[in-house]
Motif scaffolding. Structure first.
Motif, PDB file in Angstrom:
ATOM      1  N   PRO A 119     -16.729 -26.006  -1.959  1.00 15.82           N
ATOM      2  CA  PRO A 119     -17.697 -24.487  -1.879  1.00 15.82           C
ATOM      3  C   PRO A 119     -17.994 -24.270  -0.646  1.00 15.82           C
ATOM      4  O   PRO A 119     -18.746 -24.193  -0.592  1.00 15.82           O
ATOM      5  CB  PRO A 119     -17.926 -25.415  -3.091  1.00 15.82           C
ATOM      6  N   VAL A 120     -17.052 -23.808   0.024  1.00 15.74           N
ATOM      7  CA  VAL A 120     -16.979 -22.937   1.402  1.00 15.74           C
ATOM      8  C   VAL A 120     -16.535 -21.983   1.729  1.00 15.74           C
ATOM      9  O   VAL A 120     -15.630 -21.093   0.888  1.00 15.74           O
ATOM     10  CB  VAL A 120     -16.857 -23.564   2.401  1.00 15.74           C
ATOM     11  N   SER A 121     -16.767 -20.545   2.620  1.00 17.36           N
ATOM     12  CA  SER A 121     -16.962 -19.057   2.338  1.00 17.36           C
ATOM     13  C   SER A 121     -15.835 -19.310   3.488  1.00 17.36           C
ATOM     14  O   SER A 121     -15.593 -19.974   5.004  1.00 17.36           O
ATOM     15  CB  SER A 121     -18.122 -17.860   3.060  1.00 17.36           C
ATOM     16  N   HIS A 122     -14.880 -18.453   3.991  1.00 18.16           N
ATOM     17  CA  HIS A 122     -14.248 -18.644   4.700  1.00 18.16           C
ATOM     18  C   HIS A 122     -14.014 -16.967   6.069  1.00 18.16           C
ATOM     19  O   HIS A 122     -13.645 -16.109   5.064  1.00 18.16           O
ATOM     20  CB  HIS A 122     -12.385 -18.739   5.027  1.00 18.16           C
ATOM     21  N   ARG A 123     -14.558 -17.160   7.728  1.00 13.33           N
ATOM     22  CA  ARG A 123     -14.507 -16.188   7.628  1.00 13.33           C
ATOM     23  C   ARG A 123     -13.137 -15.381   7.473  1.00 13.33           C
ATOM     24  O   ARG A 123     -12.364 -16.199   8.414  1.00 13.33           O
ATOM     25  CB  ARG A 123     -15.645 -16.099   8.953  1.00 13.33           C
ATOM     26  N   SER A 124     -13.838 -14.171   8.246  1.00 14.49           N
ATOM     27  CA  SER A 124     -12.098 -13.344   9.206  1.00 14.49           C
ATOM     28  C   SER A 124     -11.474 -13.537   9.839  1.00 14.49           C
ATOM     29  O   SER A 124     -12.287 -14.069  10.662  1.00 14.49           O
ATOM     30  CB  SER A 124     -12.643 -12.459   8.585  1.00 14.49           C
ATOM     31  N   LEU A 125     -10.061 -13.819  10.058  1.00  8.98           N
ATOM     32  CA  LEU A 125      -9.555 -14.511  11.515  1.00  8.98           C
ATOM     33  C   LEU A 125      -8.930 -13.198  12.285  1.00  8.98           C
ATOM     34  O   LEU A 125      -9.574 -11.972  12.002  1.00  8.98           O
ATOM     35  CB  LEU A 125      -8.055 -14.841  10.216  1.00  8.98           C
ATOM     36  N   ASN A 126     -10.181 -13.929  13.394  1.00 11.13           N
ATOM     37  CA  ASN A 126      -9.410 -12.817  14.459  1.00 11.13           C
ATOM     38  C   ASN A 126      -8.581 -14.155  15.267  1.00 11.13           C
ATOM     39  O   ASN A 126      -8.729 -14.914  16.373  1.00 11.13           O
ATOM     40  CB  ASN A 126     -10.652 -12.740  15.521  1.00 11.13           C
ATOM     41  N   VAL A 127      -6.727 -13.269  14.887  1.00  7.30           N
ATOM     42  CA  VAL A 127      -6.201 -13.618  15.638  1.00  7.30           C
ATOM     43  C   VAL A 127      -5.532 -13.545  17.035  1.00  7.30           C
ATOM     44  O   VAL A 127      -5.045 -12.310  17.158  1.00  7.30           O
ATOM     45  CB  VAL A 127      -4.824 -14.026  14.692  1.00  7.30           C
ATOM     46  N   SER A 128      -6.829 -14.147  18.048  1.00  7.59           N
ATOM     47  CA  SER A 128      -6.096 -13.269  19.719  1.00  7.59           C
ATOM     48  C   SER A 128      -5.673 -14.355  20.507  1.00  7.59           C
ATOM     49  O   SER A 128      -5.090 -15.458  19.772  1.00  7.59           O
ATOM     50  CB  SER A 128      -6.869 -12.406  20.339  1.00  7.59           C
ATOM     51  N   ARG A 129      -4.738 -13.984  21.107  1.00  3.94           N
ATOM     52  CA  ARG A 129      -3.680 -15.238  22.461  1.00  3.94           C
ATOM     53  C   ARG A 129      -4.405 -15.799  22.720  1.00  3.94           C
ATOM     54  O   ARG A 129      -6.235 -15.991  23.243  1.00  3.94           O
ATOM     55  CB  ARG A 129      -4.098 -14.006  24.161  1.00  3.94           C
ATOM     56  N   LEU A 130      -4.635 -17.050  23.130  1.00 11.72           N
ATOM     57  CA  LEU A 130      -4.406 -18.354  23.285  1.00 11.72           C
ATOM     58  C   LEU A 130      -4.325 -18.973  24.252  1.00 11.72           C
ATOM     59  O   LEU A 130      -3.418 -18.834  25.237  1.00 11.72           O
ATOM     60  CB  LEU A 130      -4.519 -19.826  22.594  1.00 11.72           C
ATOM     61  N   ASP A 131      -5.398 -18.894  25.888  1.00  9.09           N
ATOM     62  CA  ASP A 131      -5.072 -19.672  27.238  1.00  9.09           C
ATOM     63  C   ASP A 131      -4.222 -21.020  26.714  1.00  9.09           C
ATOM     64  O   ASP A 131      -5.303 -22.277  26.163  1.00  9.09           O
ATOM     65  CB  ASP A 131      -6.321 -19.477  27.692  1.00  9.09           C
ATOM     66  N   TRP A 132      -3.085 -21.664  27.645  1.00  5.76           N
ATOM     67  CA  TRP A 132      -2.764 -22.687  27.445  1.00  5.76           C
ATOM     68  C   TRP A 132      -3.618 -24.003  27.715  1.00  5.76           C
ATOM     69  O   TRP A 132      -2.844 -24.789  27.622  1.00  5.76           O
ATOM     70  CB  TRP A 132      -1.783 -23.058  27.134  1.00  5.76           C
ATOM     71  N   ARG A 133      -3.939 -23.581  28.752  1.00  9.35           N
ATOM     72  CA  ARG A 133      -4.584 -24.377  30.275  1.00  9.35           C
ATOM     73  C   ARG A 133      -5.668 -25.353  29.728  1.00  9.35           C
ATOM     74  O   ARG A 133      -7.050 -24.616  28.931  1.00  9.35           O
ATOM     75  CB  ARG A 133      -5.503 -23.352  31.203  1.00  9.35           C
ATOM     76  N   GLY A 134      -5.162 -26.359  30.112  1.00 10.21           N
ATOM     77  CA  GLY A 134      -6.422 -27.384  29.363  1.00 10.21           C
ATOM     78  C   GLY A 134      -6.622 -28.043  28.303  1.00 10.21           C
ATOM     79  O   GLY A 134      -6.845 -28.559  27.451  1.00 10.21           O
ATOM     80  N   LYS A 135      -5.498 -27.394  27.066  1.00 13.63           N
ATOM     81  CA  LYS A 135      -5.287 -27.505  26.166  1.00 13.63           C
ATOM     82  C   LYS A 135      -4.120 -29.045  25.660  1.00 13.63           C
ATOM     83  O   LYS A 135      -3.678 -29.356  26.316  1.00 13.63           O
ATOM     84  CB  LYS A 135      -4.033 -26.655  25.178  1.00 13.63           C
ATOM     85  N   ARG A 136      -4.620 -29.753  24.715  1.00 16.06           N
ATOM     86  CA  ARG A 136      -3.788 -31.056  25.209  1.00 16.06           C
ATOM     87  C   ARG A 136      -2.865 -31.440  23.496  1.00 16.06           C
ATOM     88  O   ARG A 136      -3.221 -30.958  22.220  1.00 16.06           O
ATOM     89  CB  ARG A 136      -5.506 -32.346  24.209  1.00 16.06           C
ATOM     90  N   ILE A 137      -2.103 -31.503  23.497  1.00 16.99           N
ATOM     91  CA  ILE A 137      -0.843 -31.159  23.208  1.00 16.99           C
ATOM     92  C   ILE A 137       0.004 -32.941  22.064  1.00 16.99           C
ATOM     93  O   ILE A 137       0.370 -33.077  23.586  1.00 16.99           O
ATOM     94  CB  ILE A 137      -0.233 -30.110  23.063  1.00 16.99           C
ATOM     95  N   ALA A 138      -0.341 -32.967  21.430  1.00 15.98           N
ATOM     96  CA  ALA A 138       0.184 -34.097  20.925  1.00 15.98           C
ATOM     97  C   ALA A 138       1.816 -34.014  20.915  1.00 15.98           C
ATOM     98  O   ALA A 138       1.954 -33.156  20.029  1.00 15.98           O
ATOM     99  CB  ALA A 138      -0.086 -35.157  19.893  1.00 15.98           C
ATOM    100  N   TYR A 139       2.569 -34.710  20.782  1.00 15.76           N
ATOM    101  CA  TYR A 139       4.037 -34.289  20.409  1.00 15.76           C
ATOM    102  C   TYR A 139       4.565 -35.311  19.265  1.00 15.76           C
ATOM    103  O   TYR A 139       4.615 -37.115  20.255  1.00 15.76           O
ATOM    104  CB  TYR A 139       5.618 -34.319  21.858  1.00 15.76           C
ATOM    105  N   TRP A 140       4.864 -35.108  18.576  1.00 15.27           N
ATOM    106  CA  TRP A 140       5.493 -35.777  17.722  1.00 15.27           C
ATOM    107  C   TRP A 140       6.724 -35.623  17.288  1.00 15.27           C
ATOM    108  O   TRP A 140       7.616 -34.758  16.928  1.00 15.27           O
ATOM    109  CB  TRP A 140       4.760 -35.119  15.751  1.00 15.27           C
ATOM    110  N   LYS A 141       7.185 -36.563  17.797  1.00 14.47           N
ATOM    111  CA  LYS A 141       9.269 -36.451  18.234  1.00 14.47           C
ATOM    112  C   LYS A 141       9.705 -37.073  17.555  1.00 14.47           C
ATOM    113  O   LYS A 141      10.807 -36.344  17.308  1.00 14.47           O
ATOM    114  CB  LYS A 141       9.287 -37.012  19.882  1.00 14.47           C
ATOM    115  N   GLU A 142       9.737 -38.052  16.746  1.00 13.73           N
ATOM    116  CA  GLU A 142      10.495 -38.464  15.897  1.00 13.73           C
ATOM    117  C   GLU A 142       9.881 -38.741  14.213  1.00 13.73           C
ATOM    118  O   GLU A 142       9.137 -38.648  14.143  1.00 13.73           O
ATOM    119  CB  GLU A 142      10.636 -40.426  16.333  1.00 13.73           C
ATOM    120  N   PRO A 143      10.961 -38.213  13.446  1.00 16.60           N
ATOM    121  CA  PRO A 143      10.119 -38.464  12.177  1.00 16.60           C
ATOM    122  C   PRO A 143      10.113 -39.384  11.368  1.00 16.60           C
ATOM    123  O   PRO A 143      10.554 -40.445  12.445  1.00 16.60           O
ATOM    124  CB  PRO A 143      11.591 -36.818  11.564  1.00 16.60           C
ATOM    125  N   CYS A 144       9.385 -39.530  10.660  1.00 17.24           N
ATOM    126  CA  CYS A 144       9.419 -41.102   9.697  1.00 17.24           C
ATOM    127  C   CYS A 144      10.906 -41.230   8.630  1.00 17.24           C
ATOM    128  O   CYS A 144      10.296 -42.477   8.677  1.00 17.24           O
ATOM    129  CB  CYS A 144       8.464 -39.825   8.167  1.00 17.24           C
TER     130      CYS A 144
END
Length: 497
Positions: A255-280
Motif C-alpha cells: 500500500p504505497v504510492s510510486h512517484r513519477s520516474l525521472n530517468v536521466s543519465r547515471l554517472d558510473w564513477r564510484g558505482k559498485r557493480i557485482a558481476y554474476w558470472k555463472e548461472p545456477c
C-alpha cells in the motif's frame, strides 16, 4: 501515407515511421508533422507485413485502433494530449485482460467471449491515450520461455526465423524488434520479458514486484510481473511510468504510492557493480560471456568497481523455483475442464503433473527458502549498486523446442537461470542489447537493482544506451533484416493450427 511500403512485396526493413520513439512521435504530433492516424496505419501495415513469416500477433484490431487514433489526433490538434504516450501504437500480450477483446492465453481451452473490464495496467495505458493495435502471442498460459501454442502456432525470431524469439512474451519482442508498435506490454514469471528481449535485441524491464498492479492475479502467484518491452530505454521508462500505481483489486501490492520516474543519465564513477558470472545451471556461451565482460571493462574504465559474485543460496534456487512454478501450473490446470486437457500443450500437462506431486509441506518449505533468499538479495543490493549478468547464458535456438536440441537440458527453467531467481526475489531488472554473436544473433545484458529502485536501474540502462547507441534498434544500423529478408520473400508461413 503508404509510400514507405515496398510495392513489389513485403519490405524487409521497418520504415522510418516505424522506427520513431515516443519522444520523436510526440514532438511530431505537437508540431503537426505527423498524426497518430498516420503512425497507427503504418504500424498496422507493418504488423500485417511480418505476420505470415514471424507470427507475433494472435489478434489485430485495425478498426478500433484507427478510431482511437483519430480521437488522439483531435486531442493533439487542440494541444490537449492525455499524456506523453497519447497516440502511441501499443501491443498487449494475450495474457492480460482487455475490455471488448477476448483473452485466449494461447489456449484452445479458453472462452472466446469479449471481456468487460481492462486489467489495471491496460486501463492506465488506455486512459493515457495509448493506441491498442492488437494482442501478441504467448505460449499456453505463459508457462514456458519459448513462444509456441496450440492456439496460435510457432512465433519466430526475425534475426533468424528458424530460431525461437524466446518467451513467454515472444510475440511482443518480435513486434518490437520489427517496428510493429512502439510500446509492448509483457509479463515475466521466470524471465518472460527479459529472455525474449535478449533473444531479439530489444529493451525489456521487469519492474519491482507490485509496481504494476495485476488483476486477475497470475495462476503462478507472486513470481509474475508486468512490464514494458520497447526498442529504447526511454520508451520503457515512459510506458512503466504510465502503468505504475496502486489498484485495490491487487491485494499483493504494497500500500504505497510510486512517484513519477525521472530517468536521466547515471554517472558510473564510484558505482559498485557485482558481476554474476555463472548461472545456477549450466555454462555461459563463450560469445555471451565475452560480450558482457567487454561492457564491464568499459564500465570499469568509466569509474565503476567490479566484483565477481555468486548469488546467495545459488545451488538451491532451481528446486525452489520449480516448487513455485510447477505448483502454479497445477493451479492453472485445476481451472480447466478435464475433458479439455487433451487440447493442452503436453509440456504444460507434464509441468502440472509435477506440481501436483509436491506436498503442501514441500511448497511451504519453498516459500521459506524464497524468503531467506529474498532477504539475502536485499542485503546484496545494499552492498552493491547493481548486479550485472548475461540475460540468458545461451543464444537463440531452434524454434518449436523447449530446450536447445541436443543440449541434454530437461526444461526451459535450466537455461533461464539468470532470470528466474530475480522473480523469486522481486528486484527490478532491465535487459539491454550488448552486441551480436558471430552468427549475427543478439546478446542481452541484465542490470539488476534493489527492490523499488526501478528508476536507478533504468538510469543505468539509459547511460549504457548512450555509451552504445549503435546496439539499439532505433539507431541507423541495420535492423534484424538480413534473415528476415530471406524469409519474408520466400512466401513461407509459420502458423501451425
Amino acid at each position: 501515407m503508404n509510400n514507405y511500403l515496398n510495392a513489389s512485396g513485403p519490405s524487409p526493413v521497418a520504415s522510418e515511421l516505424n522506427r520513431l520513439d515516443v519522444k520523436s512521435l510526440t514532438a511530431a504530433y505537437r508540431n503537426g508533422q505527423l498524426s497518430p492516424v498516420e503512425i497507427t496505419q503504418a504500424t498496422l501495415d507493418r504488423a500485417a507485413e511480418i505476420q505470415a513469416a514471424l507470427n507475433p500477433f494472435s489478434f489485430l484490431d485495425p478498426e478500433n485502433a484507427l478510431e482511437a487514433a483519430r480521437a488522439a489526433e483531435r486531442r493533439w490538434a487542440k494541444g490537449e494530449p492525455l499524456s506523453p504516450i497519447d497516440g502511441i501504437p501499443t501491443t498487449l500480450k494475450d495474457i492480460v485482460h482487455v475490455e471488448r477483446w477476448a483473452v485466449r492465453y494461447g489456449s484452445l481451452t479458453t472462452d472466446p467471449a469479449p471481456l468487460r473490464q481492462d486489467a489495471p495496467s491496460v486501463a492506465r495505458l488506455r486512459k493515457a491515450g495509448a493506441i491498442f493495435i492488437g494482442q501478441t502471442t504467448t505460449p499456453e498460459f505463459g508457462w514456458k520461455a519459448v513462444t509456441d501454442s496450440p492456439a496460435f502456432g510457432v512465433t519466430r525470431n526475425p534475426w533468424d526465423p528458424a530460431r525461437s524469439p524466446g518467451g513467454s512474451s515472444g510475440g511482443a519482442a518480435v513486434a518490437a524488434a520489427c517496428g510493429a508498435g512502439v510500446l509492448h506490454l509483457g509479463t515475466d514469471g521466470g524471465g518472460s520479458i527479459r529472455i525474449p528481449a535478449s533473444f531479439t535485441g530489444i529493451v525489456g524491464h521487469k519492474p519491482s514486484y507490485g509496481r504494476v498492479a495485476a488483476h486477475p492475479l497470475s495462476s503462478f502467484g507472486t513470481v509474475a510481473h508486468i512490464g514494458p518491452m520497447t526498442r529504447t530505454v526511454g520508451d520503457a521508462a515512459a510506458m512503466l511510468d504510465i502503468m505504475s500505481g496502486r489498484d485495490l483489486r491487487d491485494w499483493t501490492q504494497a500500500p504505497v504510492s510510486h512517484r513519477s520516474l525521472n530517468v536521466s543519465r547515471l554517472d558510473w564513477r564510484g558505482k559498485r557493480i557485482a558481476y554474476w558470472k555463472e548461472p545456477c545451471v549450466g555454462k555461459v556461451d563463450f560469445s555471451v560471456g565475452a560480450a558482457i565482460e567487454g561492457v564491464l571493462k568499459d564500465l570499469e574504465d568509466a569509474g565503476a568497481s567490479i566484483a565477481e559474485i555468486r548469488l546467495p543460496d545459488q545451488d538451491t534456487l532451481l528446486e525452489v523455483f520449480y516448487r513455485h512454478w510447477y505448483v502454479g501450473a497445477a493451479n492453472r490446470l485445476s481451472s480447466i475442464d478435464p475433458a479439455r486437457w487433451s487440447a493442452l500443450d503436453p509440456g504444460l500437462l507434464h509441468a502440472a503433473s509435477v506440481g501436483q506431486g509436491y506436498s503442501g509441506v514441500e511448497r511451504m518449505a519453498a516459500e521459506i527458502c524464497r524468503a531467506r533468499f529474498g532477504a539475502a538479495m536485499d542485503g546484496l543490493l545494499a552492498e552493491f549498486d547493481f548486479v550485472v549478468s548475461p540475460t540468458v547464458p545461451i543464444l537463440p535456438f531452434e524454434a518449436g523446442h523447449q530446450v536447445p536440441p541436443g543440449s541434454g537440458l530437461q526444461s526451459w527453467v535450466e537455461w533461464s537461470s539468470f532470470s528466474f531467481p530475480i522473480n523469486l526475489s522481486q528486484q527490478p531488472a532491465s535487459t539491454v542489447p550488448c552486441g551480436l554473436a558471430g552468427d549475427g544473433l543478439p546478446i542481452g545484458m541484465q542490470i539488476i537493482g534493489a527492490r523499488g529502485a526501478d528508476e536507478d536501474v533504468l538510469r543505468a540502462a539509459l547511460s549504457y544506451e548512450e555509451m552504445y547507441p549503435h546496439r539499439f534498434l532505433n539507431s541507423n544500423r541495420a535492423w534484424p533484416c538480413r534473415s528476415e529478408r530471406a524469409y519474408l520473400c520466400s512466401g513461407e508461413t509459420t502458423r501451425e493450427d
